[in-house]
Design an enzyme around this catalytic site. Structure first.
Site, PDB file in Angstrom:
ATOM      1  N   GLY A 373       0.825  -1.207   0.000  1.00  0.00           N
ATOM      2  CA  GLY A 373       0.000   0.000   0.000  1.00  0.00           C
ATOM      3  C   GLY A 373       0.853   1.249   0.000  1.00  0.00           C
ATOM      4  O   GLY A 373       2.085   1.189   0.140  1.00  0.00           O
ATOM      5  N   PRO A 375       2.596   4.862   1.177  1.00  0.00           N
ATOM      6  CA  PRO A 375       3.210   5.249   2.458  1.00  0.00           C
ATOM      7  C   PRO A 375       2.206   5.911   3.387  1.00  0.00           C
ATOM      8  O   PRO A 375       1.320   6.647   2.959  1.00  0.00           O
ATOM      9  CB  PRO A 375       4.303   6.238   2.035  1.00  0.00           C
ATOM     10  CG  PRO A 375       4.547   5.967   0.590  1.00  0.00           C
ATOM     11  CD  PRO A 375       3.262   5.510   0.020  1.00  0.00           C
ATOM     12  N   GLY A 376       2.367   5.635   4.674  1.00  0.00           N
ATOM     13  CA  GLY A 376       1.556   6.311   5.670  1.00  0.00           C
ATOM     14  C   GLY A 376       0.213   5.690   5.949  1.00  0.00           C
ATOM     15  O   GLY A 376      -0.594   6.284   6.676  1.00  0.00           O
ATOM     16  N   VAL A 377      -0.073   4.494   5.406  1.00  0.00           N
ATOM     17  CA  VAL A 377      -1.382   3.884   5.653  1.00  0.00           C
ATOM     18  C   VAL A 377      -1.337   2.929   6.835  1.00  0.00           C
ATOM     19  O   VAL A 377      -2.345   2.279   7.133  1.00  0.00           O
ATOM     20  CB  VAL A 377      -1.894   3.156   4.395  1.00  0.00           C
ATOM     21  CG1 VAL A 377      -2.151   4.141   3.275  1.00  0.00           C
ATOM     22  CG2 VAL A 377      -0.920   2.083   3.948  1.00  0.00           C
ATOM     23  N   GLY A 378      -0.186   2.810   7.521  1.00  0.00           N
ATOM     24  CA  GLY A 378      -0.134   2.037   8.757  1.00  0.00           C
ATOM     25  C   GLY A 378       0.390   0.625   8.614  1.00  0.00           C
ATOM     26  O   GLY A 378       0.092  -0.224   9.460  1.00  0.00           O
ATOM     27  N   LYS A 379       1.212   0.343   7.616  1.00  0.00           N
ATOM     28  CA  LYS A 379       1.716  -1.030   7.434  1.00  0.00           C
ATOM     29  C   LYS A 379       2.667  -1.416   8.572  1.00  0.00           C
ATOM     30  O   LYS A 379       2.549  -2.489   9.161  1.00  0.00           O
ATOM     31  CB  LYS A 379       2.427  -1.142   6.082  1.00  0.00           C
ATOM     32  CG  LYS A 379       1.555  -0.834   4.883  1.00  0.00           C
ATOM     33  CD  LYS A 379       2.274  -1.091   3.568  1.00  0.00           C
ATOM     34  CE  LYS A 379       3.447  -0.139   3.384  1.00  0.00           C
ATOM     35  NZ  LYS A 379       3.033   1.265   3.267  1.00  0.00           N
ATOM     36  N   THR A 380       3.605  -0.547   8.876  1.00  0.00           N
ATOM     37  CA  THR A 380       4.598  -0.855   9.917  1.00  0.00           C
ATOM     38  C   THR A 380       3.967  -0.907  11.294  1.00  0.00           C
ATOM     39  O   THR A 380       4.232  -1.820  12.092  1.00  0.00           O
ATOM     40  CB  THR A 380       5.727   0.181   9.889  1.00  0.00           C
ATOM     41  OG1 THR A 380       6.320   0.199   8.588  1.00  0.00           O
ATOM     42  CG2 THR A 380       6.785  -0.155  10.913  1.00  0.00           C
ATOM     43  N   SER A 696      -4.302   3.202 -18.847  1.00  0.00           N
ATOM     44  CA  SER A 696      -5.676   3.554 -18.452  1.00  0.00           C
ATOM     45  C   SER A 696      -6.079   4.960 -18.862  1.00  0.00           C
ATOM     46  O   SER A 696      -7.107   5.450 -18.415  1.00  0.00           O
ATOM     47  CB  SER A 696      -5.817   3.415 -16.937  1.00  0.00           C
ATOM     48  OG  SER A 696      -4.968   4.333 -16.278  1.00  0.00           O
ATOM     49  N   LYS A 739      -7.702   5.011  -7.474  1.00  0.00           N
ATOM     50  CA  LYS A 739      -8.075   6.056  -8.436  1.00  0.00           C
ATOM     51  C   LYS A 739      -9.351   6.774  -8.011  1.00  0.00           C
ATOM     52  O   LYS A 739      -9.444   8.007  -8.065  1.00  0.00           O
ATOM     53  CB  LYS A 739      -8.255   5.440  -9.827  1.00  0.00           C
ATOM     54  CG  LYS A 739      -6.986   4.856 -10.426  1.00  0.00           C
ATOM     55  CD  LYS A 739      -7.284   4.185 -11.752  1.00  0.00           C
ATOM     56  CE  LYS A 739      -6.021   3.594 -12.358  1.00  0.00           C
ATOM     57  NZ  LYS A 739      -6.288   2.918 -13.643  1.00  0.00           N
TER      58      LYS A 739
END
Length: 830
Positions: A373, A375-380, A696, A739
């Site tokens: 995903g 950056p900054g969406v909370g993966k870590t 696209s 998108k």
């Protein structure tokens, strides 16, 4: 050293003797000798104990005291026959006989002449032989004299090196004029092997005897020099070792008086204690004991001791059999995940599924999840929450920019400064063999001449191989099958296919504005207050402030920038408190600019108006979705297609395909048949410094070109995505969720998408779906019907904001556009 002369009899013609004496035939008793060759002029004591030998001595004493001494070929033979004896021997005179206890007789004999056995008789009590007795002539030739002098010089060197005979013996030998006698006396003093002594005895020719003896003497001198050199080195090392030992013993006494312990001894004792009580595998115990045995034989000043200590400490520090107890309460784990993170339902469900399976089958391997995903969406942070929810240790290793394979597998111990890889290092830091291990930014691995780290990860992340992971430094297989692996990436496309196949991919999409607002309320505000030394009584956020920050100051997929802005507000408030302003500091929508400055993203939804030749496309990027405003201008020219804005090859081909479609539909669109010959079409995508590519943007460029050619305006609140064919068909794409969220952030109201992507609408959050109208299209005619205003429609109607509660638009089939339809996913856009 010169080449050895051949050891054969009478090979060289003898020099002219002064007087030649023919061999004399004699019948003599024979005494066999074990491992001994007696030369003429040699005086020696012989201990005789065999009965036949004693009888031979008695026979000799009854006659002229002469006996033939012959060496046995096999010294172990007790009763030798003719085949067990050499052909040549020495006629000796018995000078003295002394009887010893036990029946043994000590005989003093003196060698006289060489003799060759001609006939052998085995009598009843002793052996008798007929032998040719040779008398050495006196030579006067120059070559014999030179050989004699050379032999004497070599003998002098040998005496100096060996120190086995006194110096006066050397003088007595040097004054001998008879070359044959000189050679025999020197040979008797040398410690030669039996076959070498026998060769000298059999050498009747004096010149050959001198040459052969010179070679043997040179060989002995060389051996003595090497022996002296080795003895000197050994003595020097022994002296140094004794000195070091003496000094070490002094240091031990001094350290003992001061209360210190000996480092190596105490460390080895400590290592053995850990090994005994640690429950280590048998292989580890063998390796540690072997290394400790090597360490015991070294002194503290040896540089290798630190290498062995470091290796042993690593082996003892690894949790070979230690595991943390998992939390198998699924409901409790669900509460922890919900408390730490808002949303992310798919990831939470997968983790809870693992806990449920682990509760039923504890021996099954842990999963390998790959969170992909922006950056900054909370993966870590999600991985840390997984560790807390499962009750395991949490370890993180960043792989961004790693180029060396040794970072994963470790260095071999032959290198200076060798260390284990990041995997083993993380396991050691965790203290258990079943932690939650986060491999961050796996898509940013690099490769060069030092190896391919992604290939090294194949063994780590393969459940069939990681049961015996081999680190080059540890060099003992380590079981990684119990580790809960979580891998993060921003772009799935840059992960090598073999590595991707070993992981379960879970995609995390961008946050909606509502989700960002909830995350800010629940987590970000409290965390930033604490980090900046504030409490809830020091700062107050008014109604709508966080909403304005989300809408007017951020345009991101995650919440990192949002957290930085909230932190900036808190720092401004802390400064005001320090400067004397009474808390609480109130942040309102009116004074928000005092904290964050002017608005970065203006609200332009009500100001957007339809324009000719301007269409809004949508694109997927590594950091989430983005919109692509596409501008087209028609100029007088010669039919050129001009593309600007750093378009990639795929987008350039899409523009060519769109133009070909327009030319094929010129009549239906009301265009002149030769419009492409008289007009140049210029397509431009703003932000020209940013490369753009992907499959696209076909319908977007076709719509903008048709608008510019026909003069019909394009709805400003319509965003579209999809590829076009030469016949006008709309092909499916990928990344629809990102998108759509990007278009929603920019104020779009209608989304045109490929009909085969209609089923992907369900992945979009419901709060966003309710505010958008989706138009699945299978042909370009459907796209134009939605995107272009009629030629007679007044433009002012476009500024009206549609009612959010109005029913969604219908597609041509009459079905609600937001309902799912069957179809296949398309290619990802770059």
């Amino acid at each position: 050293m010169s080449e050895a002369p051949e050891r054969n009899e009478n090979k060289t013609a003898p020099a002219a003797p002064k007087k030649r004496t023919p061999p004399e035939m004699k019948t003599l008793p024979m005494l066999p000798l074990r491992g001994m060759v007696v030369f003429p002029y040699m005086i020696i004591h012989l201990d005789v104990g065999r009965e036949r030998s004693l009888a031979a001595i008695e026979k000799a004493m009854m006659e002229d005291h002469r006996i033939l001494l012959v060496c046995q070929i096999d010294a172990d033979k007790d009763d030798p026959g003719r085949e067990d004896l050499y052909n040549y021997g020495t006629v000796a005179v018995i000078n003295q006989i002394l009887k010893l206890p036990g029946g043994t007789v000590r005989v003093l004999v003196e060698g006289e002449k060489r003799a060759r056995i001609s006939d052998y008789h085995r009598l009843e009590n002793y052996d008798e032989v007929e032998a040719k007795v040779y008398t050495d002539p006196i030579y006067t030739s120059t070559d014999v004299e030179v050989a004699t002098r050379s032999l004497i010089h070599r003998f002098e060197d040998w005496v100096k090196l060996s120190k086995r005979i006194p110096a006066d013996t050397l003088v007595s030998v040097a004054i001998i004029d008879d070359a044959g006698r000189l050679a025999d006396l020197i040979a008797s003093h040398l410690n030669l092997k039996v076959h070498m002594r026998q060769d000298l005895l059999e050498c009747i020719n004096i010149r050959d005897r001198l040459e052969l003896l010179s070679y043997d003497l040179s060989h002995e001198i060389e051996l003595l020099r090497m022996e002296r050199n080795i003895d000197g080195k050994v003595r020097q090392q022994m002296d140094k070792a004794q000195r070091d030992y003496y000094l070490r013993e002094q240091i031990k006494v001094i350290r003992k008086e001061l209360g210190y312990k000996d480092d190596i001894v105490s460390d080895i004792a400590e290592y053995r204690t850990k090994l005994a009580v640690g429950g280590y595998p048998e292989r580890v115990q063998e390796v540690v004991n072997r290394e400790l045995h090597r360490l015991e034989g070294m002194n503290n000043m040896n540089t290798e001791t630190s290498v062995i200590r470091n290796y042993v400490e690593w082996l003892l520090a690894l949790p070979w059999n230690k595991e943390s107890k998992d939390t198998v309460d699924v409901k409790k784990a669900a509460k922890i995940l919900d408390h730490d993170h808002y949303g992310l339902q798919k990831v939470k469900e997968r983790i809870l599924d693992f806990l449920a399976v682990h509760q039923l089958a504890p021996d099954k391997n842990a999963p390998i999840l790959c969170l992909v995903g922006p950056p900054g969406v909370g993966k870590t942070s999600l991985a840390a929450s997984v560790a807390r929810a499962t009750g395991r240790q949490f370890i993180r290793a960043s792989l961004g920019g790693v180029r060396d394979e040794a970072e994963i597998r470790g260095h071999r111990r032959t290198y200076v400064g060798a260390m284990p890889g990041r995997i083993i290092e993380g396991i050691r830091n965790a203290g258990t063999r079943n932690p939650v291990f986060l491999l961050d930014e796996v898509d940013k691995l690099a490769a060069d001449y030092r190896g391919d780290p992604s290939s090294a990860l194949l063994e780590v992340l393969d459940p069939a191989q990681n049961k015996a992971f081999s680190d080059h430094y540890i060099d003992i297989p380590f079981d990684l099958s119990k580790v809960f692996w979580i891998v993060t990436a921003n772009n799935l496309g840059t992960i090598p296919r073999p590595l991707r196949d070993r992981m379960e991919i879970i995609e995390l999409s961008s946050y909606t504005e509502y989700e960002k607002l909830e995350i800010a309320k629940r987590y970000l505000v409290g965390r930033q207050r604490e980090q900046n030394g504030l409490s809830g009584k020091d700062i107050r956020f008014g109604a709508g402030v966080l909403q304005d920050i989300v809408e007017h100051y951020t345009r991101e997929s995650g919440v990192r920038e949002l957290e930085r802005l909230i932190g900036q507000v808190c720092r401004k408030a802390a400064r005001k408190i320090v400067e004397g302003e009474e808390p609480p500091i109130r942040v309102t929508r009116r004074n928000l600019t005092d904290f964050l400055g002017r608005v970065k993203f203006l609200e332009t939804k009500s100001e957007k108006k339809p324009q000719v030749g301007v269409a809004t496309g949508m694109a997927w990027t590594e950091v989430g979705g983005a919109i692509l405003p596409t501008e087209v201008t028609v100029l007088k020219g010669k039919g050129k297609l001009i593309l600007t804005g750093q378009l990639g090859d795929v987008m350039q081909e899409s523009a060519q395909a769109a133009l070909s479609y327009i030319r094929s539909r010129a009549d239906a669109l009301g265009l002149p048949e030769d419009f492409y010959e008289k007009d140049d079409i210029h397509i431009h995508l703003p932000e020209g410094a940013v490369p753009k590519d992907g499959p696209s943007a076909g319908i977007t460029m076709a719509t903008a070109m048709i608008s510019a050619l026909t003069g019909r305006k394009v709805h400003s609140d319509v965003a579209m995505t999809g590829e076009i064919t030469l016949r006008g068909n709309v092909l499916p794409i990928g990344g629809l969720k990102e998108k759509v969220l990007a278009a929603y952030r920019e104020g779009m109201k209608t989304i045109v998408l490929p009909k085969k992507n209609a089923r992907d609408i369900e992945e979009i959050p419901e709060s966003v779906r309710e505010k958008l109208t989706f138009v699945p299209a299978s042909h370009m005619d459907e796209v134009l019907k939605t995107a272009l205003l009629p030629a007679d429609r007044p433009a002012k109607q476009e500024t009206e904001v549609p009612d959010e509660k109005a029913p969604a638009k219908k597609d041509e089939t009459g079905a609600n556009a937001s309902s799912t339809e069957s179809g296949q996913g398309g290619d990802n856009d770059a």
